[in-house]
Design a protein around this motif. Sequence first.
Motif, PDB file in Angstrom:
ATOM      1  N   GLU A  70       0.827  -1.167  -0.033  1.00 29.50           N
ATOM      2  CA  GLU A  70       0.262   0.009  -0.154  1.00 29.50           C
ATOM      3  C   GLU A  70       0.876   1.244  -0.017  1.00 29.50           C
ATOM      4  N   VAL A  71       1.862   1.400   0.663  1.00 28.86           N
ATOM      5  CA  VAL A  71       2.852   2.587   0.714  1.00 28.86           C
ATOM      6  C   VAL A  71       3.386   2.646  -0.687  1.00 28.86           C
ATOM      7  N   SER A  72       3.697   1.494  -1.461  1.00 35.29           N
ATOM      8  CA  SER A  72       4.295   1.681  -2.613  1.00 35.29           C
ATOM      9  C   SER A  72       3.277   2.284  -3.779  1.00 35.29           C
ATOM     10  N   ARG A  73       1.965   1.734  -3.359  1.00 39.37           N
ATOM     11  CA  ARG A  73       1.040   2.342  -4.453  1.00 39.37           C
ATOM     12  C   ARG A  73       0.843   3.862  -4.072  1.00 39.37           C
ATOM     13  N   GLN A  74       0.956   4.336  -2.862  1.00 41.42           N
ATOM     14  CA  GLN A  74       0.904   5.829  -2.635  1.00 41.42           C
ATOM     15  C   GLN A  74       2.105   6.422  -3.184  1.00 41.42           C
ATOM     16  N   ALA A  75       3.330   5.850  -3.058  1.00 37.22           N
ATOM     17  CA  ALA A  75       4.509   6.466  -3.546  1.00 37.22           C
ATOM     18  C   ALA A  75       4.467   6.422  -4.963  1.00 37.22           C
ATOM     19  N   PHE A  76       3.969   5.599  -5.766  1.00 33.62           N
ATOM     20  CA  PHE A  76       4.123   5.476  -7.080  1.00 33.62           C
ATOM     21  C   PHE A  76       3.929   6.689  -8.052  1.00 33.62           C
ATOM     22  N   PRO A  77       3.067   7.574  -7.841  1.00 33.11           N
ATOM     23  CA  PRO A  77       2.870   8.573  -8.658  1.00 33.11           C
ATOM     24  C   PRO A  77       3.927   9.846  -8.309  1.00 33.11           C
ATOM     25  N   ARG A  78       4.593   9.715  -7.208  1.00 35.13           N
ATOM     26  CA  ARG A  78       5.565  10.805  -6.760  1.00 35.13           C
ATOM     27  C   ARG A  78       7.005  10.303  -7.292  1.00 35.13           C
ATOM     28  N   LEU A  79       7.157   9.085  -7.789  1.00 34.10           N
ATOM     29  CA  LEU A  79       8.398   8.705  -7.954  1.00 34.10           C
ATOM     30  C   LEU A  79       8.806   9.390  -9.514  1.00 34.10           C
ATOM     31  N   ALA A  80       9.949  10.267  -9.521  1.00 33.07           N
ATOM     32  CA  ALA A  80      10.309  10.931 -10.660  1.00 33.07           C
ATOM     33  C   ALA A  80      11.523  10.264 -11.768  1.00 33.07           C
ATOM     34  N   ALA A  81      11.775  10.680 -12.431  1.00 34.04           N
ATOM     35  CA  ALA A  81      12.795   9.822 -13.671  1.00 34.04           C
ATOM     36  C   ALA A  81      14.267   9.787 -12.648  1.00 34.04           C
ATOM     37  N   GLU A  82      14.563  10.894 -12.052  1.00 33.50           N
ATOM     38  CA  GLU A  82      15.611  10.673 -11.307  1.00 33.50           C
ATOM     39  C   GLU A  82      15.992   9.753 -10.007  1.00 33.50           C
ATOM     40  N   ASP A  83      14.523   9.287  -9.496  1.00 36.18           N
ATOM     41  CA  ASP A  83      14.270   8.360  -8.525  1.00 36.18           C
ATOM     42  C   ASP A  83      14.503   7.047  -9.429  1.00 36.18           C
ATOM     43  N   LEU A  84      14.013   6.916 -10.392  1.00 38.88           N
ATOM     44  CA  LEU A  84      14.183   5.465 -11.080  1.00 38.88           C
ATOM     45  C   LEU A  84      15.554   5.339 -11.580  1.00 38.88           C
ATOM     46  N   ALA A  85      16.334   6.431 -11.988  1.00 39.63           N
ATOM     47  CA  ALA A  85      17.917   6.314 -12.015  1.00 39.63           C
ATOM     48  C   ALA A  85      18.615   5.812 -10.909  1.00 39.63           C
ATOM     49  N   GLU A  86      18.140   6.319  -9.594  1.00 37.21           N
ATOM     50  CA  GLU A  86      18.886   6.270  -8.346  1.00 37.21           C
ATOM     51  C   GLU A  86      18.627   4.642  -8.068  1.00 37.21           C
ATOM     52  N   LEU A  87      17.410   4.473  -8.283  1.00 40.53           N
ATOM     53  CA  LEU A  87      16.987   2.774  -7.881  1.00 40.53           C
ATOM     54  C   LEU A  87      17.673   1.956  -8.659  1.00 40.53           C
ATOM     55  N   GLU A  88      17.890   2.224  -9.773  1.00 41.33           N
ATOM     56  CA  GLU A  88      18.806   1.179 -10.762  1.00 41.33           C
ATOM     57  C   GLU A  88      20.139   1.307 -10.316  1.00 41.33           C
ATOM     58  N   GLY A  89      20.623   2.434 -10.002  1.00 43.93           N
ATOM     59  CA  GLY A  89      22.099   2.377  -9.483  1.00 43.93           C
ATOM     60  C   GLY A  89      21.974   1.592  -8.107  1.00 43.93           C
ATOM     61  N   ILE A  90      21.268   1.630  -7.339  1.00 46.72           N
ATOM     62  CA  ILE A  90      21.338   0.963  -6.179  1.00 46.72           C
ATOM     63  C   ILE A  90      21.003  -0.694  -6.494  1.00 46.72           C
ATOM     64  N   ASP A  91      20.441  -0.740  -7.442  1.00 47.12           N
ATOM     65  CA  ASP A  91      20.157  -2.257  -7.767  1.00 47.12           C
ATOM     66  C   ASP A  91      21.394  -3.001  -8.432  1.00 47.12           C
ATOM     67  N   ALA A  92      22.095  -2.147  -9.187  1.00 44.92           N
ATOM     68  CA  ALA A  92      23.230  -2.578  -9.675  1.00 44.92           C
ATOM     69  C   ALA A  92      24.265  -2.841  -8.507  1.00 44.92           C
ATOM     70  N   ARG A  93      24.378  -2.145  -7.575  1.00 46.82           N
ATOM     71  CA  ARG A  93      25.408  -2.308  -6.412  1.00 46.82           C
ATOM     72  C   ARG A  93      24.713  -3.676  -5.574  1.00 46.82           C
ATOM     73  N   ILE A  94      23.589  -3.741  -5.545  1.00 46.17           N
ATOM     74  CA  ILE A  94      22.894  -4.946  -4.750  1.00 46.17           C
ATOM     75  C   ILE A  94      23.329  -6.309  -5.592  1.00 46.17           C
ATOM     76  N   ASN A  95      23.485  -6.081  -6.862  1.00 45.12           N
ATOM     77  CA  ASN A  95      23.626  -7.234  -7.688  1.00 45.12           C
ATOM     78  C   ASN A  95      25.320  -7.715  -7.677  1.00 45.12           C
ATOM     79  N   ALA A  96      25.938  -6.530  -7.483  1.00 50.39           N
ATOM     80  CA  ALA A  96      27.371  -6.770  -7.311  1.00 50.39           C
ATOM     81  C   ALA A  96      27.822  -7.225  -6.017  1.00 50.39           C
ATOM     82  N   ALA A  97      27.076  -6.870  -4.807  1.00 50.56           N
ATOM     83  CA  ALA A  97      26.929  -7.357  -3.297  1.00 50.56           C
ATOM     84  C   ALA A  97      26.699  -8.754  -3.428  1.00 50.56           C
ATOM     85  N   ILE A  98      25.700  -9.525  -4.347  1.00 48.26           N
ATOM     86  CA  ILE A  98      25.337 -10.616  -4.476  1.00 48.26           C
ATOM     87  C   ILE A  98      26.462 -11.494  -5.247  1.00 48.26           C
ATOM     88  N   GLU A  99      26.953 -10.839  -6.091  1.00 44.22           N
ATOM     89  CA  GLU A  99      27.923 -11.579  -6.848  1.00 44.22           C
ATOM     90  C   GLU A  99      29.237 -11.693  -5.808  1.00 44.22           C
TER      91      GLU A  99
END
Length: 218
Positions: free
Chosen positions: A98-127
């Motif tokens: 539900e919190v994600s549903r509320q957040a969705f319309p407020r997430l901007a392009a820069e948030d998407l870019a930051e999330l993708e960067g965090i995810d890349a670092r997460i994948n490196a940590a898993i590796e």
Amino acid sequence: MEQQIQGEGFSPDTAATRLHRELRTRLCEGDFAPGDVISIRRIATEYGTSAMPAREAVRWLVTEGALVFSDSRKIRVPELSRERFHEVLFARKSLETEVSRQAFPRLAAEDLAELEGIDARINAAIEAGDMQAYMRGNHRFHFLIYRRSHSCVLLPLVELLWLQYGPSMRQIGTRWGASSIADDHHRDVTQALSRGDREGFCNAIAADIEQGMRLLDE
């Protein structure tokens, strides 16, 4: 809003409140394990404060259920039973969707870019098999999203759940190894966000939390 939820809007910015925020984050990121004894003297030394703000911060965490008194003098990180940890994950799935549903319309392009960067670092940590880096990245990924909800009701509840979740999930992940979480759903989250698919976005958040339930049941 983030500051209010973490206490800054309701309490003065003191050494105790700053230390409380820092310890909260560390608990959510799994820096402490279930059963760890928390020494007020050690905390004060580590952060360069006197014993008073350290004691106040730790007692604040006790009132939030993140720490418990094991006797009249010792404070420790609680150990969750399998059943209680499963309930925490169930509650996370309900609230965080539900919190994600509320957040969705407020997430901007820069948030998407930051999330993708965090995810890349997460994948490196898993590796690399670096569970600590994974836990830190996972916490930042989720809360970048949740704080965009600006929810004054649900977000504090989510944070309290993560205070219980972090230490136990770190223990479970360490037991099974970082490879056990290699199929996280963060990429599904970012892809749904990039195409404007709110339902797909919320479903990916729910699936990511369900992964913890599957690990618990193995």
